[in-house]
Design a protein around this motif. Structure first.
Motif, mmCIF file in Angstrom:
data_model
loop_
_atom_site.group_PDB
_atom_site.id
_atom_site.type_symbol
_atom_site.label_atom_id
_atom_site.label_comp_id
_atom_site.label_asym_id
_atom_site.label_seq_id
_atom_site.Cartn_x
_atom_site.Cartn_y
_atom_site.Cartn_z
ATOM 1 N N ARG A 20 7.495 -98.583 13.122
ATOM 2 C CA ARG A 20 7.756 -98.870 14.545
ATOM 3 C C ARG A 20 8.745 -97.871 15.127
ATOM 4 N N LEU A 21 9.790 -97.548 14.375
ATOM 5 C CA LEU A 21 10.768 -96.559 14.825
ATOM 6 C C LEU A 21 10.101 -95.200 15.011
ATOM 7 N N LEU A 22 9.316 -94.795 14.052
ATOM 8 C CA LEU A 22 8.612 -93.523 14.128
ATOM 9 C C LEU A 22 7.682 -93.471 15.342
ATOM 10 N N SER A 23 6.961 -94.541 15.575
ATOM 11 C CA SER A 23 6.048 -94.616 16.716
ATOM 12 C C SER A 23 6.800 -94.515 18.047
ATOM 13 N N THR A 24 7.936 -95.189 18.141
ATOM 14 C CA THR A 24 8.732 -95.158 19.366
ATOM 15 C C THR A 24 9.249 -93.755 19.652
ATOM 16 N N VAL A 25 9.757 -93.097 18.632
ATOM 17 C CA VAL A 25 10.275 -91.740 18.803
ATOM 18 C C VAL A 25 9.143 -90.782 19.145
ATOM 19 N N ARG A 26 8.013 -90.903 18.484
ATOM 20 C CA ARG A 26 6.870 -90.027 18.793
ATOM 21 C C ARG A 26 6.402 -90.209 20.228
ATOM 22 N N ALA A 27 6.345 -91.443 20.696
ATOM 23 C CA ALA A 27 5.932 -91.707 22.080
ATOM 24 C C ALA A 27 6.873 -91.029 23.057
ATOM 25 N N ASP A 34 5.999 -82.909 32.606
ATOM 26 C CA ASP A 34 5.985 -82.929 34.072
ATOM 27 C C ASP A 34 6.109 -84.340 34.654
ATOM 28 N N ARG A 35 6.133 -85.352 33.802
ATOM 29 C CA ARG A 35 6.287 -86.725 34.278
ATOM 30 C C ARG A 35 7.618 -87.280 33.810
ATOM 31 N N PRO A 36 8.469 -87.649 34.760
ATOM 32 C CA PRO A 36 9.736 -88.255 34.326
ATOM 33 C C PRO A 36 9.482 -89.613 33.701
ATOM 34 N N GLN A 37 10.279 -89.964 32.746
ATOM 35 C CA GLN A 37 10.119 -91.258 32.093
ATOM 36 C C GLN A 37 11.447 -91.993 32.090
ATOM 37 N N ALA A 38 11.375 -93.265 31.887
ATOM 38 C CA ALA A 38 12.589 -94.065 31.819
ATOM 39 C C ALA A 38 13.394 -93.653 30.595
ATOM 40 N N PRO A 39 14.688 -93.804 30.664
ATOM 41 C CA PRO A 39 15.516 -93.481 29.485
ATOM 42 C C PRO A 39 15.056 -94.294 28.278
ATOM 43 N N LEU A 40 15.070 -93.678 27.142
ATOM 44 C CA LEU A 40 14.617 -94.325 25.912
ATOM 45 C C LEU A 40 15.808 -94.951 25.198
ATOM 46 N N ALA A 41 15.710 -96.211 24.920
ATOM 47 C CA ALA A 41 16.762 -96.916 24.187
ATOM 48 C C ALA A 41 16.276 -97.150 22.765
ATOM 49 N N LEU A 42 16.836 -96.410 21.836
ATOM 50 C CA LEU A 42 16.429 -96.521 20.436
ATOM 51 C C LEU A 42 17.310 -97.470 19.635
ATOM 52 N N GLU A 43 18.376 -97.960 20.257
ATOM 53 C CA GLU A 43 19.325 -98.778 19.494
ATOM 54 C C GLU A 43 18.650 -99.964 18.808
ATOM 55 N N GLY A 44 17.760 -100.646 19.516
ATOM 56 C CA GLY A 44 17.112 -101.834 18.958
ATOM 57 C C GLY A 44 16.229 -101.530 17.766
ATOM 58 N N VAL A 45 15.387 -100.498 17.886
ATOM 59 C CA VAL A 45 14.481 -100.182 16.775
ATOM 60 C C VAL A 45 15.233 -99.564 15.603
ATOM 61 N N ILE A 46 16.308 -98.824 15.889
ATOM 62 C CA ILE A 46 17.129 -98.278 14.803
ATOM 63 C C ILE A 46 17.843 -99.405 14.067
ATOM 64 N N ALA A 47 18.408 -100.350 14.819
ATOM 65 C CA ALA A 47 19.096 -101.481 14.191
ATOM 66 C C ALA A 47 18.129 -102.309 13.355
ATOM 67 N N GLU A 48 16.920 -102.521 13.885
ATOM 68 C CA GLU A 48 15.909 -103.279 13.130
ATOM 69 C C GLU A 48 15.577 -102.575 11.817
ATOM 70 N N ALA A 49 15.369 -101.261 11.877
ATOM 71 C CA ALA A 49 15.033 -100.506 10.672
ATOM 72 C C ALA A 49 16.193 -100.519 9.681
ATOM 73 N N ASP A 50 17.426 -100.323 10.168
ATOM 74 C CA ASP A 50 18.593 -100.349 9.279
ATOM 75 C C ASP A 50 18.733 -101.691 8.568
ATOM 76 N N GLU A 51 18.576 -102.777 9.322
ATOM 77 C CA GLU A 51 18.701 -104.107 8.734
ATOM 78 C C GLU A 51 17.596 -104.359 7.693
#
Length: 85
Positions: A20-27, A34-51
């Motif tokens: 899931r973390l890998l998929s989120t980062v790849r996305a 050329d398309r702006p995107q919303a800021p990416l918050a990785l804290e949740g998926v990183i915390a999930e993977a760490d736990e």
């Protein structure tokens, strides 16, 4: 990792959290420039993977994690040190 071919529930959760973390980062990285995107918050998926890694006893053991991920993601992992055909 267990000595058997069957993953424990914690090992499976850790491998899935990593995917899931890998998929989120790849996305985020694959978004068109050329398309702006919303800021990416990785804290949740990183915390999930760490736990999940800690619960499975895999924190700091990337080799074992990647064997598990390979068995989930690719239909089985190659033997250590041997590339997938």
């Amino acid at each position: 990792m267990t000595a058997t071919a069957v993953m424990t529930s914690h090992e499976r959760s850790a491998a899935q959290a990593y995917l899931r973390l890998l998929s989120t980062v790849r996305a985020a990285l694959d978004a068109p420039a050329d398309r702006p995107q919303a800021p990416l918050a990785l804290e949740g998926v990183i915390a999930e993977a760490d736990e999940a890694l800690a619960l499975a006893g895999l924190a700091g053991n990337e080799e074992a994690l990647f064997v598990l991920v390979g068995s989930l993601h690719g239909g089985g992992a190659p033997a250590p040190g041997r590339p997938r055909p």
